[in-house]
Design an enzyme around this catalytic site. Structure first.
Site, PDB file in Angstrom:
ATOM      1  N   GLY A 113       0.832  -1.192   0.000  1.00 22.50           N
ATOM      2  CA  GLY A 113       0.000   0.000   0.000  1.00 22.50           C
ATOM      3  C   GLY A 113       0.868   1.244   0.000  1.00 22.50           C
ATOM      4  O   GLY A 113       2.055   1.200   0.357  1.00 22.50           O
ATOM      5  N   CYS A 114       0.292   2.358  -0.380  1.00 23.29           N
ATOM      6  CA  CYS A 114       1.087   3.589  -0.473  1.00 23.29           C
ATOM      7  C   CYS A 114       1.544   4.072   0.905  1.00 23.29           C
ATOM      8  O   CYS A 114       2.729   4.352   1.114  1.00 23.29           O
ATOM      9  CB  CYS A 114       0.309   4.671  -1.216  1.00 23.29           C
ATOM     10  SG  CYS A 114      -1.363   4.982  -0.595  1.00 23.29           S
ATOM     11  N   TYR A 115       0.632   4.170   1.862  1.00 18.06           N
ATOM     12  CA  TYR A 115       1.035   4.571   3.214  1.00 18.06           C
ATOM     13  C   TYR A 115       2.021   3.580   3.832  1.00 18.06           C
ATOM     14  O   TYR A 115       3.031   3.987   4.424  1.00 18.06           O
ATOM     15  CB  TYR A 115      -0.184   4.704   4.123  1.00 18.06           C
ATOM     16  CG  TYR A 115      -1.103   5.864   3.834  1.00 18.06           C
ATOM     17  CD1 TYR A 115      -0.690   7.181   4.021  1.00 18.06           C
ATOM     18  CD2 TYR A 115      -2.411   5.649   3.409  1.00 18.06           C
ATOM     19  CE1 TYR A 115      -1.545   8.244   3.786  1.00 18.06           C
ATOM     20  CE2 TYR A 115      -3.276   6.704   3.173  1.00 18.06           C
ATOM     21  CZ  TYR A 115      -2.851   8.004   3.365  1.00 18.06           C
ATOM     22  OH  TYR A 115      -3.702   9.054   3.134  1.00 18.06           O
ATOM     23  N   THR A 117       4.177   1.822   2.416  1.00 16.21           N
ATOM     24  CA  THR A 117       5.482   1.969   1.775  1.00 16.21           C
ATOM     25  C   THR A 117       6.341   2.966   2.545  1.00 16.21           C
ATOM     26  O   THR A 117       7.512   2.700   2.844  1.00 16.21           O
ATOM     27  CB  THR A 117       5.320   2.406   0.318  1.00 16.21           C
ATOM     28  OG1 THR A 117       4.664   1.368  -0.420  1.00 16.21           O
ATOM     29  CG2 THR A 117       6.670   2.694  -0.331  1.00 16.21           C
TER      30      THR A 117
END
Length: 310
Positions: A113-115, A117
């Site tokens: 997921g972006c967060y 990461t």
């Protein structure tokens, strides 16, 4: 011979950016379904079976269905949804954390997921090194451009330009928490406070560290040094080091696509007893599409950064 790639969900934000990064690369042959067939299960099954590698840019349940449609084929899969991030048999697609060889040899890869990461890039190396405890109740403050919420959130933000800040995940059960806990090796899931601002792309992830976690042996300069060593060989992740630290971190409304990530450790100087670990990235870049391309390159034995926007 080119690698045949099918992007299932190519009409979504992540899928469109992946396709844009691949369109001029001769190493790949894109299998494309027209609008009339892209939601047809039979056409999708045929495309999934014809592909060497499929990239799933779908909601979680649809991604699980796509994996079932691909059964019986030798197709390798990169899943950009959160459906398989802690699932047995899947490799977590964060090469700087799990190792490039693991991804290169995997059949099933789940994009982070972006967060997570940003959170994992900061915390995982320090926990592994024994510099931060695994059983601490960490908190995460994070803000993202609205494109991370997909087409629905994009429409909501663009329809109401008066909204300047949108906090969400207030029920505390965010779907990113299992991967954040698992791959940082934590005893407890962190308290996660995500928010969205009226910028199309960009992300800042901030992990504050109170005095209890700092000492002469575990100080902000030592965290910075450990992170710099961990990412020394990376062309994607960079560590800003003292005294070259910015006085502020900005997200710009006109930011261009970017597939890198920048980390920094902030403190108040020699007498400070607090620190902040901060990651800056593009939620659609290293947080989604760029990560998928990085994993695709590794799975195909190609240069890791080929086609990335760094």
């Amino acid at each position: 011979m080119s690698v045949r790639v099918f992007i299932d969900g190519a009409a979504g934000t992540t899928g469109l950016e992946i396709r844009d990064r691949l369109k001029d690369r001769a190493e790949f042959e894109l299998i494309v379904l027209d609008d009339a067939r892209r939601k047809d299960d039979g056409a999708r099954r045929d495309a999934l079976h014809a592909a060497d590698i499929a990239i799933l840019c779908l909601p979680d349940e649809a991604a699980k269905e796509a994996v079932k449609l691909a059964e019986g084929a030798d197709t390798r899969i990169i899943d950009a949804s959160s459906a398989h991030r802690v699932a047995e048999g899947w490799i977590y697609g964060f090469p700087e954390i799990v190792g490039r060889e693991a991804i290169a040899n995997a059949r099933f890869v789940s994009n982070p997921g972006c967060y997570p990461t940003g959170f994992l890039a900061l915390l995982a190396p320090l926990v592994r090194a024994g510099m931060l405890p695994a059983d601490w109740p960490y908190t995460v403050n994070a803000v993202s451009g609205y494109s991370g919420g997909g087409n629905a959130l994009i429409e909501r933000f663009e329809a109401d330009p008066a909204v300047a800040f949108r906090a969400y995940g207030l029920a505390l059960g965010h779907k990113h928490l299992p991967e954040m806990r698992a791959y940082a090796g934590l005893t407890h899931a962190p308290v996660f406070s995500p928010a969205v601002v009226p910028a199309h792309r960009g992300m800042v992830v901030d992990v504050p560290l109170p005095a209890t976690l700092l000492s002469e042996r575990n100080s902000a300069p030592m965290f910075e040094s450990e992170l710099a060593t961990h990412y020394a060989a990376s062309e994607v992740v960079t560590v800003r080091q003292s005294p070259d630290l910015p006085g502020e971190i900005l997200l710009r409304r006109d930011a261009l696509p970017w597939d890198g990530m920048e980390l920094a450790v902030f403190d108040g100087g020699p007498d400070s007893n607090q620190a902040r670990l901060i990651a800056r990235l593009d939620n659609l870049g290293k947080g989604a599409s760029g990560a998928a391309i990085q994993n695709l390159n590794l799975m195909c034995g190609l240069p890791e950064t080929a086609g990335l926007r760094l």
